[in-house]
Design a protein around this motif. Structure first.
Motif, PDB file in Angstrom:
ATOM      1  N   VAL A  96      40.448  -9.920  71.026  1.00  0.00           N
ATOM      2  CA  VAL A  96      41.739 -10.510  71.145  1.00  0.00           C
ATOM      3  C   VAL A  96      41.845 -10.443  69.546  1.00  0.00           C
ATOM      4  N   HIS A  97      42.814 -10.235  68.745  1.00  0.00           N
ATOM      5  CA  HIS A  97      43.282 -10.907  67.739  1.00  0.00           C
ATOM      6  C   HIS A  97      44.553 -11.930  67.868  1.00  0.00           C
ATOM      7  N   PHE A  98      44.472 -13.463  66.893  1.00  0.00           N
ATOM      8  CA  PHE A  98      44.988 -14.733  67.091  1.00  0.00           C
ATOM      9  C   PHE A  98      45.181 -14.800  66.046  1.00  0.00           C
ATOM     10  N   ASP A  99      46.410 -15.985  65.725  1.00  0.00           N
ATOM     11  CA  ASP A  99      46.597 -16.681  65.319  1.00  0.00           C
ATOM     12  C   ASP A  99      46.278 -17.984  65.199  1.00  0.00           C
ATOM     13  N   TYR A 100      45.628 -19.141  64.084  1.00  0.00           N
ATOM     14  CA  TYR A 100      45.305 -20.827  65.412  1.00  0.00           C
ATOM     15  C   TYR A 100      45.055 -21.944  64.124  1.00  0.00           C
ATOM     16  N   GLY A 101      46.059 -22.302  64.201  1.00  0.00           N
ATOM     17  CA  GLY A 101      45.954 -23.523  63.356  1.00  0.00           C
ATOM     18  C   GLY A 101      46.278 -25.112  64.195  1.00  0.00           C
ATOM     19  N   ILE A 102      46.390 -25.806  63.162  1.00  0.00           N
ATOM     20  CA  ILE A 102      46.989 -27.341  63.173  1.00  0.00           C
ATOM     21  C   ILE A 102      48.236 -27.798  62.416  1.00  0.00           C
ATOM     22  N   GLY A 103      48.703 -27.958  62.726  1.00  0.00           N
ATOM     23  CA  GLY A 103      50.456 -28.131  62.496  1.00  0.00           C
ATOM     24  C   GLY A 103      50.869 -26.775  61.200  1.00  0.00           C
ATOM     25  N   GLY A 104      50.814 -26.916  60.509  1.00  0.00           N
ATOM     26  CA  GLY A 104      50.791 -25.664  59.435  1.00  0.00           C
ATOM     27  C   GLY A 104      49.985 -24.887  58.513  1.00  0.00           C
ATOM     28  N   GLN A 105      48.848 -26.173  58.693  1.00  0.00           N
ATOM     29  CA  GLN A 105      47.680 -24.920  58.633  1.00  0.00           C
ATOM     30  C   GLN A 105      46.878 -24.173  59.454  1.00  0.00           C
ATOM     31  N   GLN A 106      46.888 -22.694  59.092  1.00  0.00           N
ATOM     32  CA  GLN A 106      46.685 -21.622  59.661  1.00  0.00           C
ATOM     33  C   GLN A 106      45.177 -20.922  59.832  1.00  0.00           C
ATOM     34  N   ARG A 107      44.602 -21.482  58.367  1.00  0.00           N
ATOM     35  CA  ARG A 107      43.053 -21.339  58.517  1.00  0.00           C
ATOM     36  C   ARG A 107      41.773 -22.615  58.928  1.00  0.00           C
ATOM     37  N   ILE A 108      42.690 -23.904  60.144  1.00  0.00           N
ATOM     38  CA  ILE A 108      42.012 -24.842  59.747  1.00  0.00           C
ATOM     39  C   ILE A 108      40.317 -24.578  60.418  1.00  0.00           C
ATOM     40  N   LEU A 109      40.079 -23.572  60.957  1.00  0.00           N
ATOM     41  CA  LEU A 109      38.729 -23.151  61.030  1.00  0.00           C
ATOM     42  C   LEU A 109      37.837 -22.638  59.797  1.00  0.00           C
ATOM     43  N   GLY A 110      38.275 -22.362  59.262  1.00  0.00           N
ATOM     44  CA  GLY A 110      37.634 -22.225  57.986  1.00  0.00           C
ATOM     45  C   GLY A 110      36.756 -23.295  57.864  1.00  0.00           C
ATOM     46  N   ASP A 111      36.904 -24.204  57.249  1.00  0.00           N
ATOM     47  CA  ASP A 111      36.055 -25.438  57.412  1.00  0.00           C
ATOM     48  C   ASP A 111      34.517 -25.523  57.837  1.00  0.00           C
ATOM     49  N   PHE A 112      35.013 -25.282  59.345  1.00  0.00           N
ATOM     50  CA  PHE A 112      33.942 -24.835  60.147  1.00  0.00           C
ATOM     51  C   PHE A 112      32.813 -24.087  60.261  1.00  0.00           C
ATOM     52  N   PRO A 113      31.710 -23.880  60.390  1.00  0.00           N
ATOM     53  CA  PRO A 113      30.866 -22.051  60.812  1.00  0.00           C
ATOM     54  C   PRO A 113      30.569 -21.800  62.480  1.00  0.00           C
ATOM     55  N   LEU A 114      31.802 -21.264  62.204  1.00  0.00           N
ATOM     56  CA  LEU A 114      31.688 -20.958  63.457  1.00  0.00           C
ATOM     57  C   LEU A 114      31.895 -19.946  63.951  1.00  0.00           C
ATOM     58  N   SER A 115      32.415 -18.801  62.813  1.00  0.00           N
ATOM     59  CA  SER A 115      32.799 -17.707  63.084  1.00  0.00           C
ATOM     60  C   SER A 115      30.857 -16.742  62.996  1.00  0.00           C
ATOM     61  N   GLY A 116      30.423 -15.368  63.777  1.00  0.00           N
ATOM     62  CA  GLY A 116      29.456 -15.302  64.327  1.00  0.00           C
ATOM     63  C   GLY A 116      29.013 -14.780  66.205  1.00  0.00           C
ATOM     64  N   ILE A 117      28.668 -14.776  65.703  1.00  0.00           N
ATOM     65  CA  ILE A 117      28.191 -14.239  67.726  1.00  0.00           C
ATOM     66  C   ILE A 117      27.849 -15.580  68.898  1.00  0.00           C
ATOM     67  N   VAL A 118      28.439 -15.831  69.546  1.00  0.00           N
ATOM     68  CA  VAL A 118      27.886 -16.718  70.961  1.00  0.00           C
ATOM     69  C   VAL A 118      26.668 -15.911  71.626  1.00  0.00           C
ATOM     70  N   ALA A 119      25.799 -16.441  72.201  1.00  0.00           N
ATOM     71  CA  ALA A 119      24.992 -15.848  73.578  1.00  0.00           C
ATOM     72  C   ALA A 119      25.469 -16.085  74.711  1.00  0.00           C
ATOM     73  N   HIS A 120      25.660 -15.355  75.435  1.00  0.00           N
ATOM     74  CA  HIS A 120      26.286 -15.338  76.490  1.00  0.00           C
ATOM     75  C   HIS A 120      26.059 -16.208  77.545  1.00  0.00           C
ATOM     76  N   GLU A 121      25.023 -16.634  77.405  1.00  0.00           N
ATOM     77  CA  GLU A 121      23.916 -17.351  78.319  1.00  0.00           C
ATOM     78  C   GLU A 121      24.939 -19.567  77.300  1.00  0.00           C
ATOM     79  N   ARG A 122      25.371 -18.946  76.170  1.00  0.00           N
ATOM     80  CA  ARG A 122      25.950 -20.297  76.153  1.00  0.00           C
ATOM     81  C   ARG A 122      27.615 -20.442  76.730  1.00  0.00           C
TER      82      ARG A 122
END
Length: 287
Positions: A96-122
């Motif tokens: 799934v390709h998607f946009d995720y933003g707060i207000g006018g900031q569409q790259r807000i997630l870039g301030d947090f180290p969330l990009s990676g592989i989330v293990a299935h058990e979590r």
């Protein structure tokens, strides 16, 4: 709780405070199957999630190889080059390709180290929910509300990833040591303001004092704040005050006059007017 854990919870808490401003837009969503000689070199223009259904996917980013197995969820940030392959038996995943933003900031997630592989058990429950909404959305003729279900499923997945990071149970490995949003203004600069606002809701706050906390000139402060967070300082303060007003009313042990004082309003009338503007009902009829 350690100091670093406390800071992480505070930082990630911005998504709770500003949940009303969060917008998610799904740009495309499909299931793909690849054989064993599949190799892909790409960098996406938007956020991208892969829900691995079968086989193994090997992903190389910045010279480091990562492996995703069935049930895992892979989260890519925009504009981050990667190479993906599936040796041996091939693989199958929903993307799934998607946009995720707060207000006018569409790259807000870039301030947090969330990009990676989330293990299935979590993330098993949320991933299964999303898979179910995806299947519903692909039914012939279209099921009424199916796209809303799909968006709700994606929202649940992102909420879980944010929650896991806030609890210290997940840190994405794809963006280690880098900040994709550094050039746009980092939320780190605004952390003292967030704390100050929370601690001083009982009185009015001037832009000059908030700017001084951030070490930014008053002239530049508002534009920096909006660029980093997607809303103005005034909108942020108003949102936090309305969140607290709601919480106080749920407790059913504070008068409207007391709540007005807690939140820095000069009198109950001014508070009630601000509250009704936000919730469409006066505080006396909210609960």
């Amino acid at each position: 709780m350690s100091q670093s854990e406390g800071k992480r919870m505070t930082d990630i808490g911005i998504f709770n405070e500003l949940s009303e401003y969060i917008a998610i837009r799904i740009n495309s969503c499909r299931e793909e199957s690849h054989d064993g000689d599949w190799i892909e070199h790409k960098a996406h223009n938007d956020y991208d999630l892969w829900f691995v259904q079968a086989g193994t996917v090997r992903i190389q980013i910045g010279g480091i190889e990562h492996t995703a197995n069935p049930g895992d969820v892979v989260f890519f940030y925009p504009q981050v080059p990667y190479m993906a392959a599936s040796p041996g038996e091939g693989c199958r995943f929903i993307y799934v390709h998607f946009d995720y933003g707060i207000g006018g900031q569409q790259r807000i997630l870039g301030d947090f180290p969330l990009s990676g592989i989330v293990a299935h058990e979590r993330i098993r429950e949320e991933a299964e929910l999303f898979r179910g909404t995806f299947i519903r959305s692909t039914q012939p003729g279209g099921v009424p509300g199916s796209r809303l279900y799909l968006k709700a499923g994606l929202t649940a997945v992102m909420a879980r990833i944010i929650e896991l990071h806030g609890l210290g149970r997940y840190t994405g490995a794809f963006v280690s040591g880098r900040n994709p949003r550094k050039s746009e203004g980092s939320l780190d600069v605004l952390q003292p303001i967030f704390k100050y606002v929370h601690d001083h809701l009982h009185r009015s706050m001037k832009m000059s004092e908030l700017a001084a906390l951030a070490g930014i000139s008053e002239k530049y402060f508002i534009s920096y704040f909006k660029k980093a967070l997607g809303i103005t300082p005034g909108q942020y303060i108003y949102q936090v005050k309305m969140n607290r007003a709601r919480d106080y009313l749920y407790e059913k042990k504070h008068t409207v006059q007391q709540i007005a004082g807690y939140l820095g309003y000069p009198d109950p009338f001014t508070f009630s007017k601000a509250f009704k503007k936000y919730y469409n009902v006066p505080p006396s009829k909210f609960v």
